[in-house]
Design an enzyme around this catalytic site. Sequence first.
Site, PDB file in Angstrom:
ATOM      1  N   GLY A   1       0.935  -1.315  -0.148  1.00 39.95           N
ATOM      2  CA  GLY A   1      -0.103  -0.030   0.029  1.00 39.95           C
ATOM      3  C   GLY A   1       0.875   1.251   0.222  1.00 39.95           C
ATOM      4  O   GLY A   1       2.102   1.325  -0.088  1.00 39.95           O
TER       5      GLY A   1
ATOM      6  N   GLU B   1       9.720  -2.453   3.708  1.00 41.70           N
ATOM      7  CA  GLU B   1       9.251  -2.185   2.758  1.00 41.70           C
ATOM      8  C   GLU B   1       9.989  -1.891   1.605  1.00 41.70           C
ATOM      9  O   GLU B   1       9.891  -2.599   0.373  1.00 41.70           O
ATOM     10  CB  GLU B   1       8.005  -1.329   2.797  1.00 41.70           C
ATOM     11  CG  GLU B   1       6.921  -1.847   3.761  1.00 41.70           C
ATOM     12  CD  GLU B   1       6.051  -0.763   4.110  1.00 41.70           C
ATOM     13  OE1 GLU B   1       4.867  -1.255   4.546  1.00 41.70           O
ATOM     14  OE2 GLU B   1       6.080   0.509   4.061  1.00 41.70           O
TER      15      GLU B   1
HETATM   16  C1  5RP Z   1       3.130   0.853   6.272  1.00 40.36           C
HETATM   17  C2  5RP Z   1       2.855   1.571   5.113  1.00 40.36           C
HETATM   18  C3  5RP Z   1       1.606   1.433   4.352  1.00 40.36           C
HETATM   19  O1  5RP Z   1       1.646   0.894   3.096  1.00 40.36           O
HETATM   20  C4  5RP Z   1       0.690   2.724   4.403  1.00 40.36           C
HETATM   21  O2  5RP Z   1       0.819   3.295   5.572  1.00 40.36           O
HETATM   22  C5  5RP Z   1      -0.661   2.447   3.904  1.00 40.36           C
HETATM   23  O3  5RP Z   1      -1.568   1.813   4.967  1.00 40.36           O
HETATM   24  P1  5RP Z   1      -3.029   1.730   4.656  1.00 40.36           P
HETATM   25  O4  5RP Z   1      -3.304   0.627   3.546  1.00 40.36           O
HETATM   26  O5  5RP Z   1      -3.413   1.243   6.015  1.00 40.36           O
HETATM   27  O6  5RP Z   1      -3.694   2.979   4.544  1.00 40.36           O
HETATM   28  O7  5RP Z   1       3.700   2.171   4.290  1.00 40.36           O
HETATM   29  O8  5RP Z   1       4.593   1.416   6.697  1.00 40.36           O
END
Ligand code: 5RP
Length: 217
Positions: free
Chosen positions: A82, A103
Amino acid sequence: MSQEQWKHDVGEAALDYVEDDSVLGVGTGSTVNAFIDALAASGKRLEAAVSSSEATTRRLRELGIEVLDLNQVGGLDLYIDGADEFDPHRRLIKGGGGAHTREKIVAEASRRFVCIADESKRVGVLGRFPLPVEVIPMARSLVARKLVALGGQPEWREGFTTDNGNLVLDVHNLDLVDPVSMEQNINNLPGVVDCGLFARRPADVVLAGGPDGLNTL
Ligand code: 5RP
């Protein structure tokens, strides 16, 4: 339609990119959780996954999916994750969940990075979402002062520790018109582990759920 429905739809759409019997890189967050749920319901068989966080590892294992250390595999064909923001060039801000360092490592190891998001995260220029920066604990104040010198307003995410045992500064009001340079400048600061800009290595595809259905960028 709600944002939850958009996340569900984009999670399902990402299944089209997943090959049976592959080793898949899996990101972190609520949109990724919707994807993992869709994967479990789909009957697709993965050989294994490489995970970007302890939370995702737990979720995958609960579903019986084997999780491998990145060092056990060569490169990955596909990474699905995401984002907190995406721009027209598929450059991202990530790290709302504080998992951006791992990530970025898994994204770097992957031939293709498919980002799953929703239209609320689309921006013309990155920077509405405060930029997460993972720092070694002893460098917190030093890095904060350097980030002020770069034009930002860092805020310590108190009470939060990353999976790597570090701290996060959320930086408001940075000028991110040139996100590639800013990513390099921040990551060059001693004490910074990584920042949440994914500009040097953007996503290859962004799937965004929204009120009019699914958009592909
Ligand atoms: C975690 C991230 C996530 O991908 C980002 O925060 C998006 O999260 P969500 O899908 O809950 O909106 O970078 O470190």
